[in-house]
Design an enzyme around this catalytic site. Structure first.
Site, PDB file in Angstrom:
ATOM      1  N   TRP A 113       0.867  -1.192   0.000  1.00  0.00           N
ATOM      2  CA  TRP A 113       0.000   0.000   0.000  1.00  0.00           C
ATOM      3  C   TRP A 113       0.899   1.236   0.000  1.00  0.00           C
ATOM      4  CZ3 TRP A 113      -5.351   0.094   2.513  1.00  0.00           C
ATOM      5  CH2 TRP A 113      -5.852   1.391   2.627  1.00  0.00           C
ATOM      6  N   ASP A 114       0.937   1.907  -1.125  1.00  0.00           N
ATOM      7  CA  ASP A 114       1.855   3.035  -1.300  1.00  0.00           C
ATOM      8  C   ASP A 114       1.119   4.365  -1.121  1.00  0.00           C
ATOM      9  OD1 ASP A 114       4.205   4.352  -1.949  1.00  0.00           O
ATOM     10  OD2 ASP A 114       4.459   3.386  -3.896  1.00  0.00           O
ATOM     11  N   MET A 115       1.856   5.437  -0.950  1.00  0.00           N
ATOM     12  CA  MET A 115       1.276   6.791  -0.844  1.00  0.00           C
ATOM     13  C   MET A 115       2.381   7.786  -1.189  1.00  0.00           C
ATOM     14  SD  MET A 115       0.831   9.775   0.779  1.00  0.00           S
ATOM     15  CE  MET A 115       1.505   9.833   2.425  1.00  0.00           C
ATOM     16  N   CYS A 157       3.860   1.704   2.738  1.00  0.00           N
ATOM     17  CA  CYS A 157       4.930   2.351   1.965  1.00  0.00           C
ATOM     18  C   CYS A 157       4.496   3.779   1.705  1.00  0.00           C
ATOM     19  CB  CYS A 157       5.099   1.587   0.650  1.00  0.00           C
ATOM     20  SG  CYS A 157       6.275   2.345  -0.484  1.00  0.00           S
ATOM     21  N   ASP A 210      13.184   4.157  -0.233  1.00  0.00           N
ATOM     22  CA  ASP A 210      13.466   3.834  -1.635  1.00  0.00           C
ATOM     23  C   ASP A 210      14.961   3.727  -1.882  1.00  0.00           C
ATOM     24  OD1 ASP A 210      10.891   3.629  -2.462  1.00  0.00           O
ATOM     25  OD2 ASP A 210      10.764   5.624  -3.358  1.00  0.00           O
TER      26      ASP A 210
HETATM   27  C1  DGJ Z   1       7.301   4.566  -4.257  1.00  0.00           C
HETATM   28  C2  DGJ Z   1       7.695   3.328  -3.513  1.00  0.00           C
HETATM   29  O1  DGJ Z   1       8.452   3.663  -2.401  1.00  0.00           O
HETATM   30  C3  DGJ Z   1       8.423   2.385  -4.445  1.00  0.00           C
HETATM   31  O2  DGJ Z   1       8.854   1.251  -3.742  1.00  0.00           O
HETATM   32  C4  DGJ Z   1       7.536   2.015  -5.585  1.00  0.00           C
HETATM   33  O3  DGJ Z   1       6.463   1.234  -5.124  1.00  0.00           O
HETATM   34  C5  DGJ Z   1       7.044   3.264  -6.294  1.00  0.00           C
HETATM   35  N1  DGJ Z   1       6.481   4.214  -5.375  1.00  0.00           N
HETATM   36  C6  DGJ Z   1       6.032   2.922  -7.345  1.00  0.00           C
HETATM   37  O4  DGJ Z   1       5.490   4.022  -7.919  1.00  0.00           O
END
Ligand code: DGJ
Length: 725
Positions: free
Chosen positions: A473-475, A522, A544
């Site tokens: 689950w990203d943001m 994330c 990242d």
């Molecule tokens: C930011 C995340 O931290 C990355 O690991 C990756 O999932 C990218 N977004 C994808 O857009």
């Protein structure tokens, strides 16, 4: 029993195994803190209330001593407006515009069970003391909640405000807590950061004036941490009194440390009151987020171990906290947006017998998403891009012995998306102004129920349709133009907090509603790494930046509050995509083992030697994964202060220990470096797997271990210790 009340003296004693927190209902009717620190006898501490003539200070109304001032007194929940000119915890505004709360102690309750906070994650726990303060003129009540963790030296605190008047009450500030320390020389430990450089520790002397850390971004953020600690005197990693404060909140926050003219030191904080106010209608209640207070008499290291235990026992989902974690291969750094099923299958083919057991498909599988400019919010599989159905890929994973995980960014929407074209009012922005760009995406307006319903439905559609074991689950953007046409003008300053309440609502529905799926958090790396997120996500992508040399710093900083099991750590390609730096595959593996490990590189393009190491690395990780989940962390070397980094993870029963030693730069003809483990049993005998030596815990800890580092920069040596006697 951890809460005691002495009716005669009006003193409350909150006690854990090693800590006492003493509060008194003082003679002016409000609550003073008389002591917080190492456990003491349950005695009358009223003698510490030295009420000095403070000359020109504003006096306490009605006090017989004309010059007695609030400025010299401690207060468990100080409010603005009556002569305490330090940072206060509470600024309510009554309907007539006046902004005073004169707190008078109204009574207390001891609850057997800790009540949850409506709409917000909090620590679980038992016995809870509730202290009630009341202002009869504004007809406002504040309840202060204290939960003591006997087994962990921690206390949870929060406040709840009740508007008992007939008119609305504006909350211009409603912090979670306030603690006043009597005197002493302190330094304050906080954390700052940025993308690829999260959670760097910083220690500053506490000064006369205010030191604050905050976020105004609508997320805890990459740039600061909702954490501060007071270090008393010369306290360091292993010695001295340390008081840690960590907010259990994921949004804009503030923590203040203030030394008064009379040298008392105040720590308080909660929801950031910058651009915040909350309209509390007659009869309504407002809950602040919770804060975790940790006392350590063994320096910052012991504080960290206490936070780790607290979160593992009381906030991380009990179903997953001690469950062995999947070993992931994620395609993000391998392919970015440039993939299809044949490409992904070719990666899977190379690792299928390596022990990696989860394939995670990252960003780019849905909508129109060949880059980061479009598609967010359209959560339907792009079969044309994939060159097949998602089921084909999932079946391929299963046939190769891997489970399947899928990436989402539920809170975001691209302007170039079908959902945005249909519902432009679902994004946070001001309709007649340009939206400040950030990764070409906008933030969904989670204050609106219909938006939350859409997100839950769209994400859940995929979770039900496909066989998905894991979700990332990203943001990836912070909030600007925080305006919602769903709220009236006098509630626009509620948006940042309402957004977080909306986030918790969708997490509650999607995560708690799909308990068999493992969710990883994330946010552009580690941009929302906080205890409230840990409640939903047993694992969070730490950064990242996957460069081993940067990771030792980021993981060191993250470990100040958070257990290793919470940190997702992957081996990636070299030269590294963030730093263009090269470290050996072995080093990358050893550093990625200090968390929930995985891989994130195109294994079809790496050399045979590196590829061949994966299996051995996974086997090595299996030998230590219980320690990562349940062990005690001792930080041996601080990479911010020197050329080395060292982590020791030792089992609670002290029968097993892994010591990871890291050297940043090679130095010719230099001193022989020793690492000194700290958490072994002195009288036990340990077998050191790598050397075959059998040595007592006391020898290893006092004489040290000597790592023979490979002749290169960014090198590691790991010692595996097993107790044999
Ligand atoms: C930011 C995340 O931290 C990355 O690991 C990756 O999932 C990218 N977004 C994808 O857009």
């Amino acid at each position: 029993m951890s809460v005691y009340f002495d009716k005669q003296t009006g003193i409350f004693y909150l006690e854990s195994n090693n800590t006492s927190y003493v509060i008194k209902v003082n003679r002016f009717g409000f609550l003073s803190n008389l002591y917080y620190g190492k456990k003491i006898a349950r005695e009358d501490l009223s003698y510490t209330e030295v009420l000095r003539d403070r000359g020109s200070e504003v006096a306490i109304y009605g006090a017989p001593e004309r010059k007695l001032s609030l400025m010299g007194m401690s207060n468990e929940y100080p409010a603005y407006g009556k002569g305490d000119f330090r940072e206060c915890a509470f600024i309510p505004q009554s309907a007539d515009g006046s902004r005073v709360f004169e707190s008078e102690f109204e009574g207390y309750e001891i609850l057997k069970e800790k009540p949850p906070i409506d709409g917000m994650p909090s620590l679980s726990g038992g016995e809870t003391l509730v202290l009630k303060l009341y202002d009869k003129i504004s007809n406002v009540r504040v309840k202060l909640f204290y939960t003591v963790y006997d087994d962990v030296d921690a206390i949870a605190r929060r406040a709840e405000i009740e508007n008992l008047s007939d008119s609305p009450l504006m909350l211009n500030r409603a912090y979670s807590f306030n603690v006043d320390f009597p005197d002493g020389k302190y330094r304050v430990l906080t954390q700052h950061g940025a993308h690829l450089r999260e959670r760097e520790p910083e220690i500053t002397p506490v000064m006369h004036g205010v030191i604050s850390v905050d976020s105004k971004r609508g997320a805890t953020s990459l740039h600061s941490s909702c954490f501060a600690a007071l270090l008393e005197g010369n306290a360091d990693e292993d010695h001295g009194n340390v008081y840690g404060f960590n907010l259990i909140y994921s949004g804009s926050f503030k923590l203040n440390v203030e030394q008064s003219p009379y040298d008392t030191v105040r720590v308080n904080g909660g929801i950031n009151d910058f651009d915040f106010s909350w309209k509390l209608e007659s009869g309504e209640k407002f809950s602040t987020p919770e804060v975790a207070l940790v006392y350590s008499d063994g320096g910052v290291g012991k504080m960290s171990r206490t936070f780790h235990d607290l979160y593992r026992k009381y906030i991380i989902n009990p179903r997953y906290v001690n469950e062995l974690r999947p070993i992931v291969i994620n395609n993000w750094e391998a392919t970015y947006f440039n993939f299809d099923i044949p490409k992904l299958c070719s990666i899977i083919d190379t690792i299928k017998d390596s022990g990696i057991n989860m394939f995670v498909l990252d960003d780019g599988w849905f909508g129109k998403r060949d880059n980061d400019k479009s598609g967010l919010g359209d959560w339907t599989v792009n079969e044309q891009k994939l060159k097949g159905s998602l089921k084909t890929l999932i079946d391929y994973c299963h046939a190769s012995g891997l489970k399947f995980g899928l990436w989402f960014e539920p809170e975001m929407v691209s302007e170039d998306s079908d959902v945005y074209r249909a519902h432009p009012d679902w994004a946070i922005k001001i309709p007649y102004r340009n939206a400040a760009p950030s990764r070409d995406q906008l933030v969904f307006d989670l204050t609106k129920k219909e938006v939350r319903d859409y997100i839950v439905e769209a994400v859940e559609y995929n979770l039900k349709k496909y066989d998905i074991d894991y979700v990332k689950w990203d943001m990836n953007r912070n909030i600007t133009e925080n305006f919602s046409d769903g709220l009236p003008a006098d509630r626009q300053t509620e948006i940042m907090h309402r957004y977080i309440l909306g986030l918790y609502d969708i997490c509650e529905r999607l995560i708690k509603g799909n308990p068999d799926i493992f969710f990883e958090g994330c946010s552009s790396g580690g941009g929302r790494f906080d205890p409230a997120m840990a409640y939903y996500f047993p694992q969070i992508w730490t950064s990242d930046d996957t460069d081993a040399n940067e990771r030792v710093k980021i993981q060191y900083g993250t470990s100040l509050c958070y257990p290793l099991s919470l940190m997702s750590c992957h081996v990636s390609i070299c030269p590294n995509h963030s730093t263009n730096r090269t470290a050996s595959f072995a080093t990358r593996g050893h550093i990625a083992h200090l968390g929930a490990t995985g891989y994130e590189l195109d294994t079809t393009k790496i050399n045979e030697s590196d590829l061949g190491q994966i299996k051995g690395q996974v086997e090595q990780y299996h030998k230590m994964e219980r320690l990562i989940l349940e062990g005690d962390l001792y930080r041996l070397e601080n990479p911010f202060e020197g050329n080395y980094f060292g982590f020791e993870v030792t089992s609670k029963d002290k029968s097993q220990s892994v010591i990871t030693c890291y050297k940043t730069l090679d130095m010719p003809n230099n001193a022989v470096k020793r690492f000194y483990p700290k958490g072994l049993a002195p009288d036990a005998v340990y077998l050191i797997e790598e050397t075959g030596a059998k040595l007592s815990g006391s020898t290893i800890m006092n004489v040290g271990l000597i790592p023979y580092f490979p002749w290169s920069d960014f090198a590691t040596v790991v010692f595996n210790l097993t107790r044999v006697k």
